[in-house]
Design a protein around this motif. Structure first.
Motif, mmCIF file in Angstrom:
data_model
loop_
_atom_site.group_PDB
_atom_site.id
_atom_site.type_symbol
_atom_site.label_atom_id
_atom_site.label_comp_id
_atom_site.label_asym_id
_atom_site.label_seq_id
_atom_site.Cartn_x
_atom_site.Cartn_y
_atom_site.Cartn_z
ATOM 1 N N GLN A 49 44.587 98.390 73.302
ATOM 2 C CA GLN A 49 43.910 99.040 74.424
ATOM 3 C C GLN A 49 44.853 99.288 75.599
ATOM 4 O OE1 GLN A 49 40.268 97.096 75.484
ATOM 5 N NE2 GLN A 49 40.013 98.268 77.384
ATOM 6 N N ASP A 81 37.497 96.035 75.817
ATOM 7 C CA ASP A 81 36.258 96.701 75.421
ATOM 8 C C ASP A 81 35.492 95.895 74.384
ATOM 9 O OD1 ASP A 81 36.848 98.799 77.116
ATOM 10 O OD2 ASP A 81 37.829 99.996 75.559
ATOM 11 N N THR A 118 31.497 100.622 69.873
ATOM 12 C CA THR A 118 32.829 100.714 70.466
ATOM 13 C C THR A 118 33.907 100.442 69.422
ATOM 14 O OG1 THR A 118 31.948 99.982 72.601
ATOM 15 C CG2 THR A 118 34.328 99.821 72.280
ATOM 16 N N LEU A 119 33.667 99.456 68.555
ATOM 17 C CA LEU A 119 34.635 99.136 67.508
ATOM 18 C C LEU A 119 34.831 100.306 66.562
ATOM 19 C CD1 LEU A 119 36.419 97.145 65.921
ATOM 20 C CD2 LEU A 119 34.345 96.339 64.783
ATOM 21 N N ALA A 131 43.579 93.342 70.277
ATOM 22 C CA ALA A 131 42.768 94.257 71.085
ATOM 23 C C ALA A 131 43.458 94.595 72.398
ATOM 24 C CB ALA A 131 41.394 93.637 71.353
ATOM 25 N N ARG A 177 42.308 104.412 66.846
ATOM 26 C CA ARG A 177 43.369 103.870 67.704
ATOM 27 C C ARG A 177 44.014 102.650 67.061
ATOM 28 N NH1 ARG A 177 41.853 102.397 73.526
ATOM 29 N NH2 ARG A 177 39.828 101.903 72.598
ATOM 30 N N TYR A 178 43.186 101.793 66.434
ATOM 31 C CA TYR A 178 43.736 100.604 65.779
ATOM 32 C C TYR A 178 44.599 100.994 64.579
ATOM 33 C CZ TYR A 178 41.027 97.332 68.571
ATOM 34 O OH TYR A 178 40.541 96.586 69.612
ATOM 35 N N SER A 231 34.273 103.516 67.090
ATOM 36 C CA SER A 231 34.963 104.625 67.767
ATOM 37 C C SER A 231 36.435 104.308 68.033
ATOM 38 C CB SER A 231 34.263 104.952 69.088
ATOM 39 O OG SER A 231 34.313 103.834 69.968
ATOM 40 N N SER A 232 36.787 103.013 68.050
ATOM 41 C CA SER A 232 38.179 102.631 68.331
ATOM 42 C C SER A 232 39.017 102.481 67.074
ATOM 43 C CB SER A 232 38.209 101.313 69.110
ATOM 44 O OG SER A 232 37.484 101.405 70.316
#
Length: 381
Positions: A274, A240, A95-96, A270, A102-103, A98-99
């Motif tokens: 998110q 997440d 998850t990290l 986070a 976004r970050y 894939s994120s």
């Protein structure tokens, strides 16, 4: 008078000899630090497991049988923890990864512009990848040197990974033999202590054992409970990466204020990335606020107690100094060693209060000053 002077000189020489021996031992540990980590960790495991082995032995089992039972129980606990944690951590890390876009977008489009508006510094341009590529082209020689250094580091890190795997494989073997021969090792060390110092050394060893037991067993349970509590709380808030952040905060709890501070920072970031609202940020703050209240008023008093007596600044200094001097081995042993040193410092303070330097030439009546009551070992003599 001459005899007294000779005795003082002999005492000074003995102390100088012990000081030189201690410095030599520290130098030897510093030289062997890269290979001592599995031995130190195995020694801690053996010390923790020896009381249970002794209890099983008193129930009628042989030493080897008791060691096998305790060792198997430890292995099953570790295996169960890995079976539970590894799948969860794998999903969290996936998850990290894939994120990460976004970050990055939040950092470049929201966080840095907000900082620039309030500070007046231009930060975004220096982090632009096009600008970074231009800097690399303009400083190609330096970049080539950095690349060479990085390749050398990666080649060395391969051998470091192999050494780590070897240490992990050796750890259960060393721990088993330490646990089996623990009482014999203690007896051999005790037999080397000068007989006239045995009561004092025995007293300090018992106090150190109590302090280490309170710290290691209690602090491990506090870390475990807080990690689970933070992880489940952040997961309930809807993050997440809540479980990953909670476990990191729990593991860092052994350094005062570092665990909750890092957890709050990571949790707030986070939540903003998110959801982008302050309701979830408030939820993160509530989770860590409740966790700190439970730790301060329930977990630490019940599980750790106040026998360790280490100031938060002393804890932080011990961890940093241990890592600087002895690497990972130093960080592993920093707090246990600091706890034992704290016991020795209390004893040194006790002796100082009975010294001629503190009391003066005219000795005071111990009945009028409680600080002048003789130490426990002196009263027994």
């Amino acid at each position: 008078m001459q005899t007294q002077s000779l005795d003082e000189i002999a005492l000074f020489l003995r102390r100088l000899q012990w000081t030189a021996l201690g410095l030599g031992a520290c130098w030897l540990v510093w030289l062997l630090a890269p290979i001592l980590s599995p031995f130190a960790f195995a020694l801690i495991l053996a010390w923790l497991g020896d009381p249970l082995v002794d209890r099983i032995e008193r129930a009628g089992r042989s030493r080897n049988t008791a060691v096998a039972l305790v060792f198997t129980m430890m292995a099953l606990v570790v295996l169960a923890g890995l079976l539970v944690l590894v799948p969860v951590m794998e999903r969290q890390i996936t998850t990290l990864v894939s994120s990460l876009p976004r970050y990055r977008e939040w950092l470049m489009m929201t966080a840095l512009p907000w900082v620039e508006r309030r500070s007046g510094f231009e930060i975004t341009d220096s982090l632009d990848f096009t600008h970074f590529a231009q800097l690399v082209r303009e400083n190609w020689d330096q970049a080539g040197g950095i690349a060479t250094t990085m390749l050398g580091y990666l080649s060395r890190s391969g051998s470091a990974v192999l050494a780590m795997v070897a240490n992990i494989a050796l750890l259960p073997v060393i721990a088993f033999f330490f646990l089996r021969d623990w009482d014999l090792l203690v007896e051999r060390v005790a037999s080397l202590i000068p007989r006239n110092h045995l009561p004092t050394v025995g007293r300090l060893a018992r106090e150190s054992s109590d302090v280490l037991g309170a710290f290691l067993r209690g602090q491990f349970l506090v870390m475990l409970v807080l990690g689970v509590m933070y992880g489940l709380g952040l997961w309930a808030v809807g993050l997440d990466l809540g479980i990953l952040i909670g476990l990191i905060a729990g593991l860092l709890t052994f350094v005062p204020y570092l665990g909750p501070a890092s957890g709050i920072i990571l949790g707030v970031i986070a939540a903003l990335v998110q959801y982008g609202d302050w309701q979830h940020v408030a939820g993160v703050l509530a989770v860590f606020g409740v966790g700190q209240v439970i730790e301060s008023y329930v977990l630490t008093p019940k599980l750790v107690g106040d026998r360790i007596g280490l100031h938060p600044v002393a804890v932080i200094f011990a961890v940093l100094a241990g890592g600087q001097l002895f690497g990972f081995l130093g960080m592993l042993l920093a707090l246990p060693v600091a706890a034992v040193v704290n016991v020795l410092l209390r004893y040194a303070q006790e002796r100082y209060r009975h010294s001629r330097l503190y009391v003066g030439e005219a000795a005071l009546d111990p009945m009028t000053d409680p600080h002048l009551a003789p130490p426990l070992d002196d009263r027994q003599e």
